[in-house]
Design an enzyme around this catalytic site. Sequence first.
Site, PDB file in Angstrom:
ATOM      1  N   GLY A 299       0.973  -1.109  -0.138  1.00 34.13           N
ATOM      2  CA  GLY A 299      -0.076   0.060   0.106  1.00 34.13           C
ATOM      3  C   GLY A 299       0.748   1.296   0.029  1.00 34.13           C
ATOM      4  O   GLY A 299       1.855   1.160   0.624  1.00 34.13           O
TER       5      GLY A 299
ATOM      6  N   ARG B  42       1.289  -5.255  -5.828  1.00 34.90           N
ATOM      7  CA  ARG B  42       1.403  -6.506  -5.245  1.00 34.90           C
ATOM      8  C   ARG B  42       1.874  -7.509  -6.208  1.00 34.90           C
ATOM      9  O   ARG B  42       1.104  -7.363  -7.224  1.00 34.90           O
ATOM     10  CB  ARG B  42       0.317  -6.933  -4.404  1.00 34.90           C
ATOM     11  CG  ARG B  42       0.147  -5.893  -3.123  1.00 34.90           C
ATOM     12  CD  ARG B  42      -1.068  -6.332  -2.399  1.00 34.90           C
ATOM     13  NE  ARG B  42      -1.680  -5.127  -2.163  1.00 34.90           N
ATOM     14  CZ  ARG B  42      -1.272  -4.535  -0.677  1.00 34.90           C
ATOM     15  NH1 ARG B  42      -0.352  -5.059   0.056  1.00 34.90           N
ATOM     16  NH2 ARG B  42      -1.843  -3.410  -0.344  1.00 34.90           N
TER      17      ARG B  42
ATOM     18  N   ASP C 103       5.458  -5.083   6.047  1.00 36.25           N
ATOM     19  CA  ASP C 103       5.922  -6.230   6.291  1.00 36.25           C
ATOM     20  C   ASP C 103       6.140  -7.271   5.223  1.00 36.25           C
ATOM     21  O   ASP C 103       6.732  -7.996   5.114  1.00 36.25           O
ATOM     22  CB  ASP C 103       5.313  -6.722   7.870  1.00 36.25           C
ATOM     23  CG  ASP C 103       3.911  -6.800   7.640  1.00 36.25           C
ATOM     24  OD1 ASP C 103       3.328  -6.580   6.700  1.00 36.25           O
ATOM     25  OD2 ASP C 103       3.354  -7.009   8.937  1.00 36.25           O
TER      26      ASP C 103
ATOM     27  N   THR D 227       3.994   2.676   5.646  1.00 30.92           N
ATOM     28  CA  THR D 227       2.625   2.514   5.675  1.00 30.92           C
ATOM     29  C   THR D 227       1.737   3.305   6.537  1.00 30.92           C
ATOM     30  O   THR D 227       2.507   3.734   7.656  1.00 30.92           O
ATOM     31  CB  THR D 227       2.524   0.937   6.143  1.00 30.92           C
ATOM     32  OG1 THR D 227       0.997   0.754   6.662  1.00 30.92           O
ATOM     33  CG2 THR D 227       3.212   0.554   7.318  1.00 30.92           C
TER      34      THR D 227
ATOM     35  N   ASP E 254      -0.312   2.567   8.506  1.00 32.62           N
ATOM     36  CA  ASP E 254      -1.120   1.818   9.561  1.00 32.62           C
ATOM     37  C   ASP E 254      -0.054   1.592  10.905  1.00 32.62           C
ATOM     38  O   ASP E 254      -0.626   1.287  12.084  1.00 32.62           O
ATOM     39  CB  ASP E 254      -1.344   0.345   9.285  1.00 32.62           C
ATOM     40  CG  ASP E 254      -2.201   0.344   8.098  1.00 32.62           C
ATOM     41  OD1 ASP E 254      -3.090   1.181   8.182  1.00 32.62           O
ATOM     42  OD2 ASP E 254      -2.004  -0.851   7.356  1.00 32.62           O
TER      43      ASP E 254
ATOM     44  N   ASP F 289       1.998  -0.173  11.973  1.00 30.59           N
ATOM     45  CA  ASP F 289       2.029  -1.754  12.446  1.00 30.59           C
ATOM     46  C   ASP F 289       3.250  -2.185  12.180  1.00 30.59           C
ATOM     47  O   ASP F 289       3.212  -3.663  12.160  1.00 30.59           O
ATOM     48  CB  ASP F 289       0.770  -2.371  11.807  1.00 30.59           C
ATOM     49  CG  ASP F 289       0.932  -2.579  10.488  1.00 30.59           C
ATOM     50  OD1 ASP F 289       1.841  -1.871   9.950  1.00 30.59           O
ATOM     51  OD2 ASP F 289       0.114  -3.361   9.892  1.00 30.59           O
TER      52      ASP F 289
ATOM     53  N   ARG G 176      -5.565  -1.395   9.598  1.00 28.26           N
ATOM     54  CA  ARG G 176      -5.573  -3.034   9.614  1.00 28.26           C
ATOM     55  C   ARG G 176      -5.585  -3.561  11.067  1.00 28.26           C
ATOM     56  O   ARG G 176      -6.659  -3.230  11.503  1.00 28.26           O
ATOM     57  CB  ARG G 176      -4.094  -3.703   9.045  1.00 28.26           C
ATOM     58  CG  ARG G 176      -4.229  -3.146   7.475  1.00 28.26           C
ATOM     59  CD  ARG G 176      -2.978  -4.047   6.511  1.00 28.26           C
ATOM     60  NE  ARG G 176      -1.839  -4.207   7.566  1.00 28.26           N
ATOM     61  CZ  ARG G 176      -0.765  -4.767   6.901  1.00 28.26           C
ATOM     62  NH1 ARG G 176      -0.970  -5.722   6.019  1.00 28.26           N
ATOM     63  NH2 ARG G 176       0.272  -4.819   7.471  1.00 28.26           N
TER      64      ARG G 176
END
Lengths: 328, 328, 328, 328
Positions: free
Chosen positions: A15, A76, A107, A130, A132, A134, A176
Site C-alpha cells: 500500500g 503486489r 511487512d 505504511t 498503519d 504496525d 488493519r
Amino acid sequence: MTTSIKKIGVLTSGGDAPGMNAAIRAVVRACAFYNVECVGIYRGYQGMIEGDFKEMGPRAVKNIINKGGTVLKSARSKEFMTTEGRQKAHANLKENGIDALVVIGGDGSFTGAEIFNSEYKFPVIGIPGTIDNDIFGTSHTLGYDTALNTVVEAIDKIRDTANSHNRLFFVEVMGRDAGHIALNAGIGAGAEEILIPEENLGLDRLIDSLRKSKESGKTSSIVVVAEGDKIGKNVFELKDYVEENMPEYDVRVSVLGHMQRGGTPSCFDRVLASRLGVKAVETLLEGKTNLMVGLLQDKVTLTPLEQAIKGQSRVDAELVKVSDIISI
Amino acid sequence: MTTSIKKIGVLTSGGDAPGMNAAIRAVVRACAFYNVECVGIYRGYQGMIEGDFKEMGPRAVKNIINKGGTVLKSARSKEFMTTEGRQKAHANLKENGIDALVVIGGDGSFTGAEIFNSEYKFPVIGIPGTIDNDIFGTSHTLGYDTALNTVVEAIDKIRDTANSHNRLFFVEVMGRDAGHIALNAGIGAGAEEILIPEENLGLDRLIDSLRKSKESGKTSSIVVVAEGDKIGKNVFELKDYVEENMPEYDVRVSVLGHMQRGGTPSCFDRVLASRLGVKAVETLLEGKTNLMVGLLQDKVTLTPLEQAIKGQSRVDAELVKVSDIISI
Amino acid sequence: MTTSIKKIGVLTSGGDAPGMNAAIRAVVRACAFYNVECVGIYRGYQGMIEGDFKEMGPRAVKNIINKGGTVLKSARSKEFMTTEGRQKAHANLKENGIDALVVIGGDGSFTGAEIFNSEYKFPVIGIPGTIDNDIFGTSHTLGYDTALNTVVEAIDKIRDTANSHNRLFFVEVMGRDAGHIALNAGIGAGAEEILIPEENLGLDRLIDSLRKSKESGKTSSIVVVAEGDKIGKNVFELKDYVEENMPEYDVRVSVLGHMQRGGTPSCFDRVLASRLGVKAVETLLEGKTNLMVGLLQDKVTLTPLEQAIKGQSRVDAELVKVSDIISI
Amino acid sequence: MTTSIKKIGVLTSGGDAPGMNAAIRAVVRACAFYNVECVGIYRGYQGMIEGDFKEMGPRAVKNIINKGGTVLKSARSKEFMTTEGRQKAHANLKENGIDALVVIGGDGSFTGAEIFNSEYKFPVIGIPGTIDNDIFGTSHTLGYDTALNTVVEAIDKIRDTANSHNRLFFVEVMGRDAGHIALNAGIGAGAEEILIPEENLGLDRLIDSLRKSKESGKTSSIVVVAEGDKIGKNVFELKDYVEENMPEYDVRVSVLGHMQRGGTPSCFDRVLASRLGVKAVETLLEGKTNLMVGLLQDKVTLTPLEQAIKGQSRVDAELVKVSDIISI
C-alpha cells in the site's frame, strides 16, 4: 564507505503512503552524494521482474517531496512469490548492474526482501512505509503522522455537523489489525470512545459509556472505530445495535476510507523519510544488509528485517488511559 | 427604514452547512447597525416552540465567521408541522417581542416559514443554506462552495493512491437529488466520468467510457457518483458490475459522507453569508416579507419564497459538455 | 468548426496563478477533442522567441489540475517588446506549424498578444490568469478565488494569536492597484477595517474606527491593507502611526507575501479554468480572434482584448457597505 | 493520590501556541476525573494578580481541542516580576481556595513559576508550550509540530511560484534563538540552504552553495532563514547581498510572520497536549512540585523546572547532515 556497491535500486511496494516520495528523493540524492548510481524500479517487485527500471539523478526527484503516493508506483506481485519470479528479478538486477536494494513498504514487502536476500545474498535495506504504523522496530512508519492529521481534520468536519444536530457518529478509520490510528486520532479528535482491536471494550460497556456521556451533559458524540476492531460487529451493525438500545440517539456512520492513504505528507513524515532514506543508503554502503532503518526514541536506528517482520508493534497503554480520562 | 420592526429572530433549520455561522453573525450585526434588537433561536423551529431564545448583541457573534456548523444548532421539528406547534411558536415570539424572522435553511425550512407567515402574517425572510445547491433563485447556497473544496481535496488524496496502484475508484458525493456537487467537484477533481441524477448515462455507456479511458492510456480513473444518481445501482453495486464486466480493473469505493457538511467555510461562503445576512435584515426593515435573499449573476437578489420552494435548480449543460471534453 | 487551424500553441505569461495548470490541461484536451494538435510554449513570450516548444497530447497534462504554478513556466520578456523579438517568435511559430495562440495571463500579456496579432494577423485568445482579479470583462480571474482562501486561512491563524493577546494586527495582502483581495478576504476574515486603493479612508477615520472598535468591547482587531492602498503610508508606517496615537494598543504587522500566489487551486478555480480553456479553443476554431474568454454573470463570455486591457475592474460598492455593517 | 490538593488553577503565559487549548482541556478533565476542582486563570500571571478566575467543569472545555490560540488568553505581566504583584497573586489564589498551579508556557513563564514557588511553597507544574521548541527536557513543545506544518505548507505555495519563474526565495521563519523550526521545516520543504543560529554558514559559503545549486541544474531555490540567525545580516540584507554577487538571480523575500503561531493544532500536538495535561494534574496530586512534564524518547517524563529553564535544547547534528545530503 568501504563496499563495492556501485548502483542501488529503490522500489515502493504494498500500500502506498504519504512520505514514500520523500524517501525515494532521499535515497536518490544520498546516492548522488556518495557517488553511487541510483535506479528507480517501477511497480515494486513486479517491475523488478519485468525490468521496469529508470536511472535517477538528483534532478529526477525534484518537487516530489510534497507529493502523496509514489512516483515509482506500487503493486503486489504474485509472481515474486515464486522461485521463477525471483530468478527473473535477480537476472534483471544483474543485467542492469544493480548491486543493492532499498525496499520501501510494509511487512509483506520486507518478507519478499528477506527471501530474495536469502536466495541471492543480495544486499537489502527496508524503509517502513505504511499509514498503519504496525511495524516493529520503529515508533513511526512513513505516512502514519500524515494519516493522523487527515483523520482528525475529517472528524473535525464531522463534529461540526454532529454538534449542530446533537448526533452520535461512528467513524471508521484504517489501521488493519492495529489500533494506532484509531487511538491517536481518536484522542486528537476528542472522541468519546475509541474501539481498537487491542482492547475489547465489549458492547455493554460501550452502551454504558454512551449513557454516562449523555448524563454528563454531552449533546453529541464521536466514537472512533478501528477497521480491525474485534467487538464482533462492523460499524453499521454497531449503529443498529446502539439505535436499538438507545433510541434517543440519532446515529450516523462515516467510513473515512482511502483518502486516509493519500495527501501531502506532513512535515514530520517528510523529515522522517529524508532521514531514513539517507540512512538506508549509508547502511548499504557500510556493507550491511537485511536491516530496517527506523525511528526509535527519536533516533534513526537499525532493526534486523526478521525482527521487524515477526515483532509486534503495540499501542501505548498510557494513551488508552489518557483517552479514558480526557473523554470524561 | 420605515417599518415598526423592533426585534428580529434568527434561526437555522434543516441540515447544517458551512457559512451558517457567518450568516448568523451578519444578521446579528446588521440588526445592531440598524438599531433593532436580535434574538437567536436555538434548534430551529423546535426551539421556537420551546422558547429556546437568547438575546444577541454584536459581540455575541465574535470569532464564529470561520466556524463550520451552526452555533444556534439545527433540528427538524415534527411539532412545527402541526397547527398547535406553530401556535406555541407564535405565542413565544410575541411574548418575547420578536417582530420578524430570518430563517437560514433549505426548501423544507422555507416551506415552514411560508405556512407560518400565511397563518400569522409574520414577516419572514429566508437565506438559502445547504451544501446541495438545490434551491431555485440563487446560483449558490451557503456551504456549497466549501463542500466543493472539501470534495476535491478528498479526491485529490484518493487520486494519490489510485495513481500509485492503477486503480479505478467510485467516489460517492452528497447532493440529494441534485448533481451540482458531483458535476463541479468531478470536473475540479479531474474525474473520468461523473454520474448525476439529471443525466442517465446508462451502464453500457459507463463501461464503454471506461474502456476508452483505458485504451487512451489512462492507468487510473476516478468516477464521481452523486448520491441521488438514477443509474439504478448504488455505488457498491456499480463496483461489482464493473468488476464483472472489466475484470482487468481493481475497483474501490469511497463514500465521502458527512465530512462534506462541515469544515471551515471558504472565503466565498463567508462573503456570501455576510451579504445575504445584511440583505435579509434590510429587506425586513423595508417592510417586505416571504422572500428569499440569494445571489443571481453575482448580485444579491430577492425571490419569492414560493418560487424558491417550487422552482428547480438545474445543472448547467455547458458544464456537462466541458466535463466530456476535458476527460478525453 | 470551420477554420483551417491545425495546431494551437498555449503559453502562460506574467505572474503565475493557481488554476493556470488546469487551464493548460483544458486547452490541451479540448485540442485533442476537436482533433487539432497542441503545442506547449515554455516561459511565455520568451520561450516563443527561443522556440522552447513541446507537443502535448491529452496524457501530457495528467495530474496537473490540482497543482499550483504553471508547468509551462512563466517569464517576462523584454525581447518580445521589440519588433525583432516578435519577428523571431513569429518565425518559430510558422516553422512549427502553429496556427493560433492561447495566452494565459494578465493585461500585460494581453497587450503583447494584441500587438502580435496586429502585426502578423495571428489568431490569439486570452484567458485571464492573475490572483489580483484586476481584469475588465470577467468577474473572476484564475487564481483569485484560491488566493482569497489562502488569505483568510492565514488571517484565521493570525486571529488565534491576536485574540490570545488582545492585539491589533495590520495584515498586508496582494492585489496590485486593485482592492478585490483585500475587500473580499477582509470581509471573509472578519476584519475590523479594510484599506483599499479605491477608497481612501484617511488616517483620522482609521484611528476613529479603531477607537470605536475598542469602545464597543472588541479586544483584538485585524486591519487588512491592500498593497496598493493610497492612504499615504506603508503598513509599517501605519503601525507606527497607530502606536503613537493609541499607545494602549500592542500593534503587529504581517505581510503575507508570495504564498498568496501559489497553492492547490480551489474547486472554483479548477472549474473556471476548465471552462475557459475549452472555450478558448472553441473560439479559435470558430475563426475568431483578439478576444478574452471570461466569466460574467456565471456565464462564459467573450470580451475584445482591447476592452479587457483598457477597461477597469471595479470593486462592488455593496461589499464596501457590507464590510462597514458587519464590522460593527 | 495522597495530597490534600482540592483545587488546581491553570493558566497560559507568554506567546500562545497551538495545542494550549488541548492542554487546558486535558487539565480540566483530569481534575474532574480525579475529583478535584479546576479554575481557569485568564491572561496568565496578570489575571492571577487581578483575580480573573473562572471555575471550569468538564463541559466548559468542549470543542476547544481543535482551536488555535488559548481560551484563557495570555499576557506578559510586569507586575508579576515584583514582590507586590506576586503577593497579590498569592492572596487571590488563597482566597479562591486554589492549592496548586499548572503553568502552560515557555521558559519565561517557568521562571515566574519557580520564583512564586520559592516564595510561597506553592505547588507548580509546567507544561512546555511554545512553537519554538527551545525548552530543555522535552523533545517537543506544544505547537512546534503544528508550526512545522504551517511553515512547509506556506513554502509549498511559495515554491509553486518560485518554480514558475526560476526564482530564489529567502523565507524567514520563527524560532527565536533556536533553529529547530528552520532546520526541520527547511528539510520538509526541500530547501536548498537552511540558515540557523546554531551553525554560522557564512556569506561566502552561502554564495558558493547557491552557485553549485545553479550549476547542478536547479532552476529555482528556497533558502530558509531562522529569525535568530547569526550570519550578520537580516533577510532583506541577504537578498541585497546575493543580488549583488549573483546578478543572474531574481531574488525575493518572504517573512512568514505571526501566522506561524496560530492555526488548528496537528494531531501530534493535540495528543501531546492531552498526555501532558493529564500528567501535570497527576504529578501535582502525587505531591510533587517544580517539575516540567515533557516528552523524551516518546515517553512522558518529568524534568526539574530549574533544569528546563537553564538547560539548552540543541538541534540534532544528524539533521544538519541530512539537510546537506538531500539538497544536493
